[in-house]
Design an enzyme around this catalytic site. Structure first.
Site: not given
Ligand code: ACO
Length: 335
Positions: A115, A262, A292
């Site tokens: 991430c 993020h 995500n």
């Protein structure tokens, strides 16, 4: 020494929309649970039989970013590709981009920081531009999660969160030291590596071993996430990374015009928004539509914020990420 600045942004999302109701037909979950815990309403998953992959989606996003930058592929001096879901075990996706876009034989580097991958990638590009080694760098974040998720009740804690997609940015040299990327900060804490992990296939856990064992209970090749543990660390590290960036540049939280976190979980973004006293207009979220997308989430969100006219010249833009590793970091930009 120079600064670097972003001059082109692009994104690509596969067409296939998977809603929470679609997931509840594959596993014991519900639209209510997913929305309440994560904010996600739907995500894009590559449809089987299409040609999309991390490299292919990355190439599509990159073509848009390059076109918008006003440069051509021949002006790009270096490629950075961030992903945790590469098309092949090796070589990495960066070299596939060099080939797919028919670029010069420029260097291509793959970043494996999950991430935080795009933030790490931007930092790498920034350093090369700062020293004058390269002038124009393409940074891509792309993920094909859906091919590796366990689409059953056993995998629901992870599977409902992740989506596929790609985003890209073109960075160039900026001679004015007060403009462009002002700072990047990167961190890691490997003792938590197994709190968010795919253990195999790997050199330690190789495919024949998995296949020979044929053990239905072996989930080591699916992502494992200790969600609550990750959540608790994420909110702390997000805050620290933002503060570190602000402090380095003698800025206060009131100076932030746009925060692009993020897209891990809407609840994490909302926690950070509240902590830094930011309005809804100062934090960009699109996890509701895409889930995500790991290394792709910041470049996709940054591209959409820019497309919607939410980022203007002179804005202080903050990118912040946290993820598997653990790794985390921030980028402060004077746009
Ligand atoms: N649908 C229905 N129930 C579910 C689902 C689901 N999809 N998933 C889990 N549950 C159940 C669990 O089994 C558990 O049931 P139990 O109480 O009977 O045991 C219950 O829901 C609660 O589970 P928790 O895991 O405690 O739920 P939590 O509120 O922590 O939410 C979540 C889970 C959404 C994963 C959250 O912890 C989170 O967002 N964590 C951070 C994720 C993140 O930021 N990841 C980092 C980036 S990813 C990367 O780097 C690759």
């Amino acid at each position: 020494m120079y600064n670097s600045k972003i001059i082109g942004l692009g994104k690509y999302l596969p067409e296939n929309i998977v809603t929470n109701d679609d997931l509840s037909r594959m596993m014991d979950t519900s639209d209510e649970w997913i929305q309440e815990r994560t904010g996600i309403k739907e995500r894009r998953w590559i449809k089987e039989g299409t040609d999309d992959s991390s490299a292919v989606m990355g190439a599509k996003a990159a073509e848009i970013a390059i076109e918008r930058s006003g440069l051509t592929k021949d002006d790009i001096d270096f490629i950075v590709f961030a992903t945790l879901s590469p098309d092949m075990y090796f070589p990495g996706c960066g070299v596939q981009i060099q080939d797919m876009l028919d670029m010069r034989t420029v260097g291509a580097l793959d970043v494996r920081n999950q991430c935080s991958g795009f933030v790490y990638g931007i930092s790498v590009a920034d350093q090369f531009i700062k020293t004058g080694m390269y002038k124009n760098i393409l940074v891509i974040g792309a993920e094909f999660h859906s091919g590796g998720l366990e689409k059953s009740t056993r995998g629901r804690g992870v599977t409902v969160i992740f989506g596929d997609g790609a985003g890209a940015a073109v960075l160039t040299r900026e001679e004015d030291k007060t403009k462009g990327i002002l700072s990047t900060h990167l961190h890691s804490e490997g003792k938590h590596a197994k709190e968010l992990v795919v253990e195999g296939p790997s050199i330690m856990h190789w495919v024949p071993e998995i296949l020979e064992a044929n053990d239905p209970d072996d989930v080591s090749y699916y992502p494992y996430m200790n969600g609550t543990f990750v959540f608790k660390h994420a909110v702390v590290r997000f805050s620290e990374a933002i503060m570190e960036g602000l402090k380095t540049n003698n800025l206060n939280k009131e100076d932030i015009d746009m925060l692009i976190p993020h897209q891990a979980n809407l609840r994490i973004s909302q926690f950070i928004q509240k902590k830094f006293g930011l309005s809804d207009d100062q934090v960009f979220n699109n996890i509701q539509r895409y889930g995500n997308t790991t290394a792709a989430s910041i470049p996709i969100a940054l591209t959409e914020a820019w497309e919607q006219g939410k980022i203007k010249e002179g804005d202080k833009v903050v990118l912040v990420a946290f993820g598997s590793g653990f790794t985390w970091g921030s980028v402060i930009i004077n746009w």
